[in-house]
Design an enzyme around this catalytic site. Sequence first.
Site, PDB file in Angstrom:
ATOM      1  N   HIS A 198       0.816  -1.232   0.000  1.00 52.89           N
ATOM      2  CA  HIS A 198       0.000   0.000   0.000  1.00 52.89           C
ATOM      3  C   HIS A 198       0.846   1.277   0.000  1.00 52.89           C
ATOM      4  O   HIS A 198       0.301   2.358  -0.261  1.00 52.89           O
ATOM      5  CB  HIS A 198      -0.934   0.031   1.212  1.00 52.89           C
ATOM      6  CG  HIS A 198      -1.985  -1.035   1.209  1.00 52.89           C
ATOM      7  ND1 HIS A 198      -2.838  -1.223   0.143  1.00 52.89           N
ATOM      8  CD2 HIS A 198      -2.313  -1.978   2.132  1.00 52.89           C
ATOM      9  CE1 HIS A 198      -3.652  -2.243   0.417  1.00 52.89           C
ATOM     10  NE2 HIS A 198      -3.352  -2.720   1.609  1.00 52.89           N
ATOM     11  N   ASP A 209      -2.825 -10.752  -2.324  1.00 55.89           N
ATOM     12  CA  ASP A 209      -3.388 -10.200  -1.084  1.00 55.89           C
ATOM     13  C   ASP A 209      -4.857  -9.817  -1.346  1.00 55.89           C
ATOM     14  O   ASP A 209      -5.222  -9.471  -2.466  1.00 55.89           O
ATOM     15  CB  ASP A 209      -2.571  -8.963  -0.696  1.00 55.89           C
ATOM     16  CG  ASP A 209      -2.886  -8.418   0.683  1.00 55.89           C
ATOM     17  OD1 ASP A 209      -2.073  -8.626   1.601  1.00 55.89           O
ATOM     18  OD2 ASP A 209      -3.936  -7.756   0.828  1.00 55.89           O
ATOM     19  N   HIS A 259      -6.308  -7.226  -0.501  1.00 58.01           N
ATOM     20  CA  HIS A 259      -6.394  -5.785  -0.774  1.00 58.01           C
ATOM     21  C   HIS A 259      -5.614  -5.441  -2.044  1.00 58.01           C
ATOM     22  O   HIS A 259      -4.570  -6.036  -2.314  1.00 58.01           O
ATOM     23  CB  HIS A 259      -5.803  -4.984   0.397  1.00 58.01           C
ATOM     24  CG  HIS A 259      -6.459  -5.271   1.712  1.00 58.01           C
ATOM     25  ND1 HIS A 259      -5.925  -6.145   2.640  1.00 58.01           N
ATOM     26  CD2 HIS A 259      -7.614  -4.812   2.245  1.00 58.01           C
ATOM     27  CE1 HIS A 259      -6.728  -6.203   3.697  1.00 58.01           C
ATOM     28  NE2 HIS A 259      -7.767  -5.410   3.483  1.00 58.01           N
ATOM     29  N   ASP A 282      -4.554 -12.841   3.281  1.00 55.03           N
ATOM     30  CA  ASP A 282      -5.764 -12.352   3.934  1.00 55.03           C
ATOM     31  C   ASP A 282      -7.025 -12.536   3.082  1.00 55.03           C
ATOM     32  O   ASP A 282      -8.111 -12.143   3.503  1.00 55.03           O
ATOM     33  CB  ASP A 282      -5.612 -10.886   4.384  1.00 55.03           C
ATOM     34  CG  ASP A 282      -4.945 -10.005   3.356  1.00 55.03           C
ATOM     35  OD1 ASP A 282      -4.720 -10.471   2.219  1.00 55.03           O
ATOM     36  OD2 ASP A 282      -4.656  -8.837   3.693  1.00 55.03           O
TER      37      ASP A 282
END
Length: 340
Positions: A124, A160, A162, A247
């Site tokens: 991120h 991931d 995200h 995740d």
Amino acid sequence: MPRTAFVTDATHVAHFSPGHPERPERLEAIVAHLEERGLRARMTDLPPREATDDELLAVHSAAHLATVERAAARGASLDPDTYTRPESLGIARRSAGALLVAVEAVLRGEVANTFVATRPPGHHATPERAMGFCLFNNVAIAAKAALAAGVERVAIMDWDVHHGNGTQDVFIDDARVLYVSTHASPFYPGSGDIVEVGTGAARGTNVNIPLPHSTGDAGFLAAWERVGIPALERHRPDLVLVSSGWDAHARDPLGTLNVTTDAYTRVAAVVLDAARRFCDGRVVVALEGGYDTHALAWCASGLVELLLGETPAPDPEPAPVASGSPLDALIDEVRTAVGL
Ligand code: ZN
């Protein structure tokens, strides 16, 4: 040649914030499980090093580096999600530097592949900003270093839950780097739409596969088999980096995609198989997110067994989830958007 290296950094435990999900127990669970199952002993341990200012500044602005340094000195948060402590600067430099050590070892042919298990995660972090538990973009820094070392094409595969907005930002106009992401949508951080395909000559090298909540194994597998792997085959990378967040797992307290350990392992297998065909198996896998310790431990051991060329032992406590649909219409839409 030893087949697989392992890079971790025991000092990570000093980077924590009480009650925060990005906590030392995540990485401790992975390392303990790899040791219990005898897998760590079969990998070559490489010590991490700190990424230098120049290596960080290949991705981040000087203002960003100064902001992280100032925040860590005071133990201040960089945004509501992203904490620091005085030890965090060195730990974050080693989280990025661990990947640099891994890439150097793989490019020199000292090992075939490497698993980098460090924290904080990175995908991120944008050139200008820390966010989403990430201080520096470890994988982007490693990709830039590989390019600087003469590698012509890099692929970054990000599974991931995200979207790796920071990685996308760094390479959105760079045709040398393929970025492929499966992620839940709509979800944090809000980016990762199908139409974000890359700009100019890099059009088609940024591949987003936004998956609906509760996708399950069938859609996750189809996304990688029908989009991720064909995109990788078209790019013909010299090096594959994986942003390995676990995740999307059904047990994860933050993720929503209901993916099992078995599906994660099958996706890892097809990515490693493609890497064998296109770049002699030169793969560096880096831990990103993942907040359930059982899922982290078993996804990591499945991955390591694949890196070692073995058949993964199944997760003894598979999550009872519906396999879902293969999402044909969505996947066709992504394929069209990126010209596959
Ligand atoms: Zn994540």
